[in-house]
Design an enzyme around this catalytic site. Structure first.
Site, short mmCIF file in Angstrom:
data_model
loop_
_atom_site.label_atom_id
_atom_site.label_comp_id
_atom_site.label_asym_id
_atom_site.label_seq_id
_atom_site.Cartn_x
_atom_site.Cartn_y
_atom_site.Cartn_z
N PRO A 128 45.92 55.23 41.82
CA PRO A 128 46.33 56.34 40.72
C PRO A 128 47.69 55.17 40.05
CG PRO A 128 45.70 57.11 42.29
CD PRO A 128 44.98 56.37 42.92
N THR A 158 34.02 51.79 39.02
CA THR A 158 32.49 51.82 38.86
C THR A 158 31.58 52.27 39.55
OG1 THR A 158 32.97 50.35 37.24
CG2 THR A 158 31.20 50.12 37.10
N GLU A 363 38.73 45.44 35.78
CA GLU A 363 39.10 43.69 35.92
C GLU A 363 40.20 42.67 35.58
OE1 GLU A 363 35.28 42.34 37.43
OE2 GLU A 363 33.69 44.15 37.03
N SER A 366 43.46 42.55 29.62
CA SER A 366 43.97 41.23 28.57
C SER A 366 45.04 40.56 28.62
CB SER A 366 43.75 41.77 27.31
OG SER A 366 42.28 41.55 27.10
N1 CAA Z 1 42.01 33.88 42.22
C1 CAA Z 1 42.06 33.10 43.40
N2 CAA Z 1 44.04 33.83 43.91
C2 CAA Z 1 44.21 34.32 43.01
C3 CAA Z 1 44.18 34.72 42.14
C4 CAA Z 1 43.14 34.28 40.92
N3 CAA Z 1 43.55 34.60 40.31
N4 CAA Z 1 45.85 35.29 41.31
C5 CAA Z 1 46.12 35.04 42.31
N5 CAA Z 1 45.53 34.62 43.60
C6 CAA Z 1 46.14 34.45 45.43
C7 CAA Z 1 48.09 34.01 44.82
O1 CAA Z 1 46.92 32.25 44.99
C8 CAA Z 1 48.14 33.57 46.46
O2 CAA Z 1 47.45 33.32 47.53
P1 CAA Z 1 48.51 32.90 48.61
O3 CAA Z 1 49.91 33.74 49.19
O4 CAA Z 1 47.51 32.35 50.45
O5 CAA Z 1 48.70 32.30 48.10
C9 CAA Z 1 48.03 35.45 46.47
O6 CAA Z 1 47.22 35.74 45.50
C10 CAA Z 1 49.20 36.05 45.88
O7 CAA Z 1 49.43 35.82 44.35
P2 CAA Z 1 50.87 36.57 43.34
O8 CAA Z 1 51.99 36.09 44.42
O9 CAA Z 1 50.53 35.76 42.58
O10 CAA Z 1 50.52 38.32 43.74
P3 CAA Z 1 50.89 38.78 42.24
O11 CAA Z 1 51.85 39.82 42.75
O12 CAA Z 1 51.65 38.26 41.34
O13 CAA Z 1 49.71 39.69 41.09
C11 CAA Z 1 48.18 38.99 39.60
C12 CAA Z 1 48.98 38.28 40.63
C13 CAA Z 1 47.05 37.78 39.52
C14 CAA Z 1 49.18 39.85 38.61
C15 CAA Z 1 46.96 40.20 40.30
O14 CAA Z 1 47.63 41.35 41.36
C16 CAA Z 1 45.93 40.26 39.50
O15 CAA Z 1 45.27 40.24 39.40
N6 CAA Z 1 45.59 41.83 39.07
C17 CAA Z 1 45.08 42.32 38.55
C18 CAA Z 1 43.59 43.35 39.62
C19 CAA Z 1 43.09 43.36 39.26
O16 CAA Z 1 41.60 42.93 38.14
N7 CAA Z 1 42.43 44.55 38.55
C20 CAA Z 1 41.13 45.32 38.42
C21 CAA Z 1 40.50 46.42 39.49
S1 CAA Z 1 39.10 46.01 39.65
C22 CAA Z 1 37.95 46.48 38.57
O17 CAA Z 1 38.44 46.82 37.38
C23 CAA Z 1 36.76 47.51 38.90
C24 CAA Z 1 35.52 48.16 38.74
O18 CAA Z 1 35.16 48.95 38.98
C25 CAA Z 1 35.00 47.87 37.02
#
Ligand code: CAA
Length: 380
Positions: A128, A158, A363, A366
């Site tokens: 939430p 989902t 997921e 944008s």
């Molecule tokens: N691929 C691989 N590793 C990644 C990554 C990526 N795209 N993005 C971040 N990481 C890793 C980093 O390398 C780092 O790893 P280490 O500490 O080991 O070096 C770690 O993750 C932390 O990274 P950040 O400091 O960059 O993390 P952040 O807190 O700034 O967040 C973010 C990064 C990209 C914004 C991330 O929080 C994110 O992707 N948020 C979106 C979440 C999301 O997609 N939610 C969707 C929910 S699922 C869904 O919708 C399911 C459904 O039912 C359809």
């Protein structure tokens, strides 16, 4: 560079196209209206091997490449975007994550039935108060020796009601921030695990989206995926692949709307000629065709990089960012081309327009894709 699909990929495309026309199209309007999960259709998708497409056959999957998966996803989403998201979550967020990171016992117990489609799975990260900012989640899993005690709420999940197995991301050590997060496999029916309310959604209404409530759920230690503290990196890695699935869903929504609009424009007459002969309509269709082709190329590129074992964080994010925008733009124009007919249910394009919006949100929104892309390009 060869942009042609292989014989096998063309066969999969045809099988998915036939399945979509014969099994998904009948009843798609009613399932959308009634928010009815496509239970029988998902069973047939399992029989066709569409629920574990990229998983090794020794774990119950079809052993195909990611390009084949994109091709099949596009055909399914053209007709029924709800069935497509069930397929995408099971393939990319659940099966792919387990195949790559689960141990052998976990694969035998959970991946086998999930990849063969005997049961379906869900991926529970969002909460939430934590969607984009995934590190700020509040769900906790307290280490109690041979089990973890899971407490918290997950939102917008989902397959939330229909899944049998759930991958749940939770903090085991909040002081460690993302290094204190773990991923667990949780089974439906475990004491303290309750399926919450079903969301009444704008689009993809045939898929079931629920909250999940965990109240002192005992999760055996052997159900943790990977090393202690690996959960956040696991979620990010899984989402990179998931974004190819949602990009393909968006591509399918766009190409479905485009095909309907093209057909309509060739038959509908106004001012003494078919409306495709009016430049105002023809130029809309030209833009749609160009953008869809570009979106398809981005999806194929990301999938092909996945097949080569390359880092797909940037290419997956680019495919999702662009294809979801194309899905929105194309469906809005498809409704416009249909005029008054576009605004009523039986012409399908209004549903595709409603379905398109979520592809810019789940997921990773944008805006999140732009964070991922900008961080990636700034490292170069
Ligand atoms: N691929 C691989 N590793 C990644 C990554 C990526 N795209 N993005 C971040 N990481 C890793 C980093 O390398 C780092 O790893 P280490 O500490 O080991 O070096 C770690 O993750 C932390 O990274 P950040 O400091 O960059 O993390 P952040 O807190 O700034 O967040 C973010 C990064 C990209 C914004 C991330 O929080 C994110 O992707 N948020 C979106 C979440 C999301 O997609 N939610 C969707 C929910 S699922 C869904 O919708 C399911 C459904 O039912 C359809």
């Amino acid at each position: 560079m060869n942009f042609n699909l292989s014989e096998e990929q063309l066969m999969i495309q045809q099988a998915a196209r036939d399945f979509a026309q014969n099994e998904l199209l009948p009843g798609v309007i009613e399932r959308d209206r009634d928010q009815k999960f496509p239970t029988e259709q998902v069973k047939k998708m399992a029989e066709l091997g569409f629920l574990g497409m990229m998983v090794d056959p020794k774990y119950g999957g079809s052993g195909l490449d990611a390009v084949s998966y994109v091709v099949a996803m596009e055909e399914i989403a053209k007709v029924d975007a709800s069935a497509a998201v069930v397929m995408s979550v099971n393939n990319s967020l659940v099966c792919a994550g387990l195949e790559k990171y689960a141990n052998e016992d976990q694969k035998q117990k959970y991946l086998m039935p999930l990849a063969s489609g005997q049961v379906i799975g869900a991926f529970a990260l969002s909460e939430p108060e934590a969607g984009s900012d995934a590190t700020s989640q509040k769900t906790t899993a307290e280490d109690k020796g041979d089990y973890y005690l899971l407490n918290g709420i997950k939102n917008w999940i989902t397959n939330g009601g229909t899944a049998q197995y759930y991958i749940v991301i939770a903090h085991t050590n909040p002081e460690k921030k993302h290094k204190g997060i773990n991923a667990f496999i949780v089974e439906k029916g475990w004491e303290g695990f309750e399926i919450g309310l079903k969301e009444d959604k704008m689009g993809i209404r045939g898929s079931d989206t629920h909250s999940l409530i965990f109240n002192n759920v005992k999760v055996p230690k052997e159900n943790r995926i990977g090393e202690d503290g690996f959960g956040f990196n696991f979620a990010m890695a899984v989402l990179n692949g998931g974004r190819i699935g949602i990009a393909s869903q968006a591509l399918g929504i766009a190409s479905g709307a485009y095909e309907l609009a093209l057909k309509y424009a060739k038959t509908r007459k106004a001012f003494g000629t078919e409306i495709i002969n009016h430049q105002a309509i023809a130029f809309k269709l030209a833009d749609m065709a160009t953008q869809i082709t570009a979106a398809r190329m981005l999806c194929y590129k990301a999938a092909s990089e996945k097949d080569q074992g390359l880092d797909i964080s940037e290419s997956g994010a680019m495919a999702k960012l662009y294809a979801s925008q194309v899905a929105m733009d194309t469906t809005v124009e498809a409704v416009q081309i249909h005029g008054g007919y576009g605004y009523v249910k039986e012409y399908h394009v209004e549903r595709l327009m409603r379905d398109a919006k979520i592809t810019q949100i789940y997921e990773g929104t944008s805006e999140i894709q732009k964070i991922v892309i900008s961080r990636s390009i700034s490292k170069k």
